[in-house]
Design an enzyme around this catalytic site. Sequence first.
Site, PDB file in Angstrom:
ATOM      1  N   ARG A  73      11.016  -1.492  11.135  1.00 17.92           N
ATOM      2  CA  ARG A  73       9.948  -1.096  12.061  1.00 17.92           C
ATOM      3  C   ARG A  73       9.844  -2.090  13.208  1.00 17.92           C
ATOM      4  NH1 ARG A  73       4.729   0.015   8.361  1.00 17.92           N
ATOM      5  NH2 ARG A  73       3.792  -1.178  10.048  1.00 17.92           N
TER       6      ARG A  73
ATOM      7  N   ARG B 241      -9.887   0.992   8.640  1.00 18.92           N
ATOM      8  CA  ARG B 241      -9.471  -0.380   8.932  1.00 18.92           C
ATOM      9  C   ARG B 241     -10.558  -1.164   9.664  1.00 18.92           C
ATOM     10  NH1 ARG B 241      -3.653   0.570   8.957  1.00 18.92           N
ATOM     11  NH2 ARG B 241      -2.514  -1.371   9.159  1.00 18.92           N
TER      12      ARG B 241
ATOM     13  N   ARG C 281      11.085  -5.539   5.053  1.00 17.57           N
ATOM     14  CA  ARG C 281      10.888  -4.098   4.810  1.00 17.57           C
ATOM     15  C   ARG C 281      11.917  -3.285   5.606  1.00 17.57           C
ATOM     16  NH1 ARG C 281       5.000  -1.939   5.289  1.00 17.57           N
ATOM     17  NH2 ARG C 281       4.954  -3.300   7.101  1.00 17.57           N
TER      18      ARG C 281
ATOM     19  N   LYS D 150       0.836  -1.217   0.000  1.00 18.62           N
ATOM     20  CA  LYS D 150       0.000   0.000   0.000  1.00 18.62           C
ATOM     21  C   LYS D 150       0.867   1.261   0.000  1.00 18.62           C
ATOM     22  CE  LYS D 150      -2.043  -1.066   3.911  1.00 18.62           C
ATOM     23  NZ  LYS D 150      -1.369  -2.353   4.181  1.00 18.62           N
TER      24      LYS D 150
ATOM     25  N   ARG E 144      -0.873  -9.176  12.808  1.00 20.04           N
ATOM     26  CA  ARG E 144      -1.471  -8.090  12.018  1.00 20.04           C
ATOM     27  C   ARG E 144      -2.279  -8.653  10.843  1.00 20.04           C
ATOM     28  NH1 ARG E 144       3.876  -5.262  11.056  1.00 20.04           N
ATOM     29  NH2 ARG E 144       2.784  -4.113   9.437  1.00 20.04           N
TER      30      ARG E 144
HETATM   31  P1  ADP Z   1       0.874  -1.781   7.382  1.00 16.37           P
HETATM   32  O1  ADP Z   1       1.065  -0.809   6.253  1.00 16.37           O
HETATM   33  O2  ADP Z   1       1.990  -2.751   7.462  1.00 16.37           O
HETATM   34  O3  ADP Z   1      -0.473  -2.414   7.355  1.00 16.37           O
HETATM   35  P2  ADP Z   1       0.506   0.578   9.046  1.00 16.37           P
HETATM   36  O4  ADP Z   1       1.689   1.443   9.025  1.00 16.37           O
HETATM   37  O5  ADP Z   1      -0.645   0.971   8.191  1.00 16.37           O
HETATM   38  O6  ADP Z   1       0.965  -0.914   8.706  1.00 16.37           O
HETATM   39  O7  ADP Z   1      -0.044   0.396  10.524  1.00 16.37           O
HETATM   40  C1  ADP Z   1       0.818   0.035  11.579  1.00 16.37           C
HETATM   41  C2  ADP Z   1       0.004  -0.045  12.862  1.00 16.37           C
HETATM   42  O8  ADP Z   1      -0.588   1.241  13.153  1.00 16.37           O
HETATM   43  C3  ADP Z   1      -1.181  -1.002  12.841  1.00 16.37           C
HETATM   44  O9  ADP Z   1      -0.799  -2.335  13.153  1.00 16.37           O
HETATM   45  C4  ADP Z   1      -2.102  -0.386  13.912  1.00 16.37           C
HETATM   46  O10 ADP Z   1      -1.639  -0.706  15.212  1.00 16.37           O
HETATM   47  C5  ADP Z   1      -1.887   1.111  13.718  1.00 16.37           C
HETATM   48  N1  ADP Z   1      -2.867   1.708  12.790  1.00 16.37           N
HETATM   49  C6  ADP Z   1      -2.605   2.330  11.614  1.00 16.37           C
HETATM   50  N2  ADP Z   1      -3.733   2.761  11.027  1.00 16.37           N
HETATM   51  C7  ADP Z   1      -4.755   2.390  11.853  1.00 16.37           C
HETATM   52  C8  ADP Z   1      -6.171   2.525  11.792  1.00 16.37           C
HETATM   53  N3  ADP Z   1      -6.784   3.103  10.752  1.00 16.37           N
HETATM   54  N4  ADP Z   1      -6.892   2.020  12.825  1.00 16.37           N
HETATM   55  C9  ADP Z   1      -6.309   1.434  13.871  1.00 16.37           C
HETATM   56  N5  ADP Z   1      -4.989   1.255  13.987  1.00 16.37           N
HETATM   57  C10 ADP Z   1      -4.197   1.727  12.985  1.00 16.37           C
HETATM   58  P1  ADP Z   2       2.120  -1.888   3.206  1.00 21.43           P
HETATM   59  O1  ADP Z   2       2.094  -0.375   3.254  1.00 21.43           O
HETATM   60  O2  ADP Z   2       0.922  -2.461   2.510  1.00 21.43           O
HETATM   61  O3  ADP Z   2       2.332  -2.524   4.550  1.00 21.43           O
HETATM   62  P2  ADP Z   2       4.707  -1.591   1.835  1.00 21.43           P
HETATM   63  O4  ADP Z   2       4.410  -0.723   0.656  1.00 21.43           O
HETATM   64  O5  ADP Z   2       5.435  -0.980   2.954  1.00 21.43           O
HETATM   65  O6  ADP Z   2       3.348  -2.338   2.324  1.00 21.43           O
HETATM   66  O7  ADP Z   2       5.506  -2.865   1.283  1.00 21.43           O
HETATM   67  C1  ADP Z   2       5.920  -3.915   2.162  1.00 21.43           C
HETATM   68  C2  ADP Z   2       7.304  -4.401   1.722  1.00 21.43           C
HETATM   69  O8  ADP Z   2       7.197  -5.097   0.482  1.00 21.43           O
HETATM   70  C3  ADP Z   2       8.302  -3.278   1.491  1.00 21.43           C
HETATM   71  O9  ADP Z   2       9.569  -3.737   1.905  1.00 21.43           O
HETATM   72  C4  ADP Z   2       8.250  -3.048  -0.010  1.00 21.43           C
HETATM   73  O10 ADP Z   2       9.486  -2.564  -0.525  1.00 21.43           O
HETATM   74  C5  ADP Z   2       7.947  -4.441  -0.544  1.00 21.43           C
HETATM   75  N1  ADP Z   2       7.069  -4.421  -1.732  1.00 21.43           N
HETATM   76  C6  ADP Z   2       6.065  -3.569  -2.023  1.00 21.43           C
HETATM   77  N2  ADP Z   2       5.466  -3.888  -3.195  1.00 21.43           N
HETATM   78  C7  ADP Z   2       6.105  -5.002  -3.652  1.00 21.43           C
HETATM   79  C8  ADP Z   2       5.961  -5.829  -4.829  1.00 21.43           C
HETATM   80  N3  ADP Z   2       5.025  -5.575  -5.748  1.00 21.43           N
HETATM   81  N4  ADP Z   2       6.787  -6.894  -4.948  1.00 21.43           N
HETATM   82  C9  ADP Z   2       7.730  -7.154  -4.005  1.00 21.43           C
HETATM   83  N5  ADP Z   2       7.925  -6.428  -2.885  1.00 21.43           N
HETATM   84  C10 ADP Z   2       7.131  -5.352  -2.711  1.00 21.43           C
END
Ligand code: ADP
Ligand code: ADP
Length: 214
Positions: free
Chosen positions: A160, A88, A127, A13, A171
């Site tokens: 992270r 979410r 990541r 994302k 998660r």
């Molecule tokens: P990822 O992209 O890997 O899904 P995020 O950076 O979006 O992770 O979120 C990391 C953490 O921040 C989540 O596991 C949750 O604890 C919190 N968080 C982020 N956005 C929300 C939301 N909209 N509602 C509740 N918790 C959130």
């Molecule tokens: P999210 O915000 O959904 O948690 P991220 O954009 O941070 O996900 O991506 C999670 C990890 O996967 C990062 O290390 C990123 O560089 C890698 N990644 C993202 N898109 C791809 C893809 N299409 N193929 C392989 N790795 C990817």
Amino acid sequence: MRLIILGPPGAGKGTQADFIVKKYKIPHISTGDILRENIKDETDLGKKAKDYMDKGSLVPDELVIALVQERITREDCKEGFLLDGFPRTTAQAVALDAELRKLGISLDRAINIMVDPELLIERAVGRRVCKTCGATYHVTFNPPEEEGKCDIDHTTLIQRDDDTEETVKNRIQVYTNQTSPLIDYYKAQGLLLNVNGAQEIDAVFNDIVAGLEQ
Ligand code: ADP
Ligand code: ADP
């Protein structure tokens, strides 16, 4: 353009959001990034959110809803925005709809990045992020030019706290239980844009743009 981007943790994302906001010149609003910023700055919100985030649980709805309500009324959101990581839960989606209605605006699309669970753990655990500019890399799939350093500002990359295998598994479970129902929620509104996230980063982006411009 007013967009949200859905998908399980590690789906890509944030990576896609960076490309989308550059192309459409809209702000990237990541609730995860905003919450991490608050933890770093030791704000009240950060103190309230930290334990939930460390465990991989969701931060309570009322805290994130208030944060987003305030953020989307700022001047830079006049022409649109991309919400990443919000909503979410169904309660968050309903609150977002109510806020948008109040502002007399509506969402254009809900992008759903689909990736099978077995790929997600490897993506999230590998990541690496830049603390200075927020750029995201992957040790194998998207490495920086110089190992461990951000391409943009050469800051040392970090992992992270919640990107451990155990927390990522939790998660993914939280996503399945609490967030995946939103796919049907936005499908029912005719807003859903499904994209295959199990492709190269560029290919995923091409599919998103093609879908948005259909
Ligand atoms: P990822 O992209 O890997 O899904 P995020 O950076 O979006 O992770 O979120 C990391 C953490 O921040 C989540 O596991 C949750 O604890 C919190 N968080 C982020 N956005 C929300 C939301 N909209 N509602 C509740 N918790 C959130
Ligand atoms: P999210 O915000 O959904 O948690 P991220 O954009 O941070 O996900 O991506 C999670 C990890 O996967 C990062 O290390 C990123 O560089 C890698 N990644 C993202 N898109 C791809 C893809 N299409 N193929 C392989 N790795 C990817």
